[in-house]
Design an enzyme around this catalytic site. Structure first.
Site, PDB file in Angstrom:
ATOM      1  N   GLU A   1       0.779  -1.113  -0.223  1.00  0.00           N
ATOM      2  CA  GLU A   1      -0.221   0.187  -0.230  1.00  0.00           C
ATOM      3  C   GLU A   1       0.608   1.250  -0.229  1.00  0.00           C
ATOM      4  OE1 GLU A   1      -3.789   0.536   0.753  1.00  0.00           O
ATOM      5  OE2 GLU A   1      -3.302  -2.481  -0.443  1.00  0.00           O
TER       6      GLU A   1
ATOM      7  N   HIS B   1      -4.195   1.564   7.568  1.00  0.00           N
ATOM      8  CA  HIS B   1      -2.366   1.874   7.195  1.00  0.00           C
ATOM      9  C   HIS B   1      -1.942   2.366   8.523  1.00  0.00           C
ATOM     10  CE1 HIS B   1      -3.665   2.800   2.767  1.00  0.00           C
ATOM     11  NE2 HIS B   1      -3.590   1.630   2.761  1.00  0.00           N
TER      12      HIS B   1
ATOM     13  N   CYS C   1      -2.473  10.799   4.052  1.00  0.00           N
ATOM     14  CA  CYS C   1      -2.786  10.538   3.069  1.00  0.00           C
ATOM     15  C   CYS C   1      -2.547  11.361   1.794  1.00  0.00           C
ATOM     16  CB  CYS C   1      -4.112   9.771   3.255  1.00  0.00           C
ATOM     17  SG  CYS C   1      -4.570   9.682   4.317  1.00  0.00           S
TER      18      CYS C   1
END
Length: 447
Positions: free
Chosen positions: A175, A250, A369
């Site tokens: 990711e 995450h 992000c």
């Protein structure tokens, strides 16, 4: 290496930004499913954050959104006919697929890939690996275009090296930089790379029970090998399974690092002490851990406010600025912790900036992000292709571009509108010329 700056490359919020609740384990995304979104507001909020940081003296770059809806993906899945027919059939027969191919999730460029600066690479180049994002279909559609975008911008082979995404299998689920933090002294000094994983594909460790772990140890190790990193330069730490089950999908939702500072929640790592000890042993600059206990901020509050999904940025005098979403100011416990523990603590954090990124936050993406961090020397910055480093003129042009092409209202039913696909194609065609990045999109709408 002198004159190395960290450039934050933010993703532009795309014209199809919508609330489809596609990300299992992302509490904000799931809880806002079905709401009407405002793509124009989302894009302008992102640009405003970029501009404010540029004005504050931080280097800022821009990455374009991906082409959505991805009609090529729908055609590959058996939908045929004109563009309108493909969209209509998908809406009737597989609405979940239509929502997936319309996702604007590429705005969260912390997931675009993993970056190793030239100071740490054995060949003295900046290394990039696009994340395969194989854990969810809507994000799995991104890596090919991401690779083309990065290769177009960082095109000078004398300075930049590009690697293929890892095999898109569960064993190598990757990711990107959302699970990777580089800790160092100055940006041009050698650093230690903290890779955080949720599970081991080939070995029995404790795993979350409610939500999936999206990063594997094997993927993190493979990226380190691709970039030529040695055991002396890397620390691999498991994310706490209880945090994942609380919605921390995450690592950048529960920890943020910059320079020698690691700001983290006490539930960030399964073995907190071993992680800190490994970092201390390998870093040439003393680690400055800033620990937030559960008594101060619960996991639920950490997830709902995204305190740890903030940007931590270095000032020339060595102090640091923490860029937090507005939700942090609205939560009494979190705001009190920022004032009492972070600003008043024995650490370099001396300033907090509050930014409104609500359109992104409702889909589960905070300030961190939205950006991919790339440490670059002056020579490397000069080697960047295209016009992607933000300045006043580019900001003005991008704002006008958004105003021309974006809708201010997008409901889930609107995703089947063939006019939306045409609007997006027109907008992105103009954007590639504005940014000077060449043909990075498949542009399959004419089929």
């Amino acid at each position: 290496m002198k004159d190395v700056q960290e450039v934050n490359f933010d993703g532009l919020v795309g014209p199809t930004h919508n609330y489809s609740g596609l990300a299992h384990g992302n509490v904000a995304s799931m809880s806002h499913v079905g709401l009407v979104s405002n793509p124009k507001e989302g894009a302008l909020q992102g640009l405003a954050k970029m501009k404010s940081l540029l004005d504050a003296g931080f280097a800022q770059g821009v990455l374009p959104p991906q082409q959505r809806p991805d009609l090529g993906a729908l055609r590959a899945l058996g939908f045929s006919g004109t563009n309108a027919e493909v969209l209509s059939r998908a809406a009737q027969e597989a609405p979940q697929l239509l929502r997936a191919v319309c996702s604007a999730s590429s705005m969260w460029t912390a997931n675009a890939g993993t970056v190793t600066p030239s100071a740490d690479a054995p060949d003295g180049k900046v290394h990039f690996t696009p994340a395969n994002l194989q854990s969810s279909f809507h994000r799995f559609l991104e890596p090919e275009t991401t690779g083309r975008v990065l290769a177009s911008i960082f095109r000078d082979q004398a300075h930049f090296a590009h690697h293929p995404a890892l095999p898109a299998t569960p064993a190598f689920s990757d990711e990107g930089a959302a699970n990777h933090t580089r800790l160092c002294g100055a940006y041009g000094e050698p650093g230690v790379h903290l890779f955080v994983y949720g599970r081991q594909a080939f070995g029995g460790t404790r795993e979350p029970q409610r939500y999936p772990a999206r990063q594997t140890l094997e993927a993190s190790q493979a990226i380190a090998r691709q970039h030529g990193l040695t055991p002396a330069q890397t620390v691999f730490a498991q994310q706490h399974p209880d945090a994942i089950d609380a919605g921390v999908f995450h690592n950048d939702v529960i920890a943020v690092g910059n320079g020698p500072v690691l700001l983290y929640h006490e539930m960030a790592f399964l073995d907190e002490e071993a992680t800190l000890e490994a970092l201390r042993a390998k870093m040439t600059t003393p680690l400055i851990p800033v620990r937030v206990p559960s008594e101060a901020i619960s996991l639920d509050d950490a997830v709902s406010t995204y305190l740890f999904n903030s940007q931590l940025l270095s000032q020339p005098d060595g102090s640091m600025t923490l860029v937090v979403p507005g939700e942090c100011q609205e939560n009494e416990a979190v705001w009190r912790t920022i004032q009492d523990l972070l600003l008043a603590g024995a650490n370099p954090i001396g300033e907090v900036l509050v930014k409104d990124v609500k359109q992104s936050m409702r889909n589960g993406g905070g300030p961190a992000c939205l950006r991919l961090r790339v440490a670059l020397s002056e020579e490397e910055r000069q080697a960047i292709g295209g016009r992607v480093l933000l300045d006043e003129a580019l900001y003005t042009e991008l704002t006008a571009w958004v105003e021309r092409h974006y809708r201010d209202r997008l409901a889930p039913d609107d995703l089947a509108d063939p006019q939306l696909a045409e609007e997006t194609l027109t907008a992105l065609d103009e954007l590639t010329r504005l940014l000077g990045i060449g043909n990075v999109y498949p542009f399959q709408l004419g089929h």
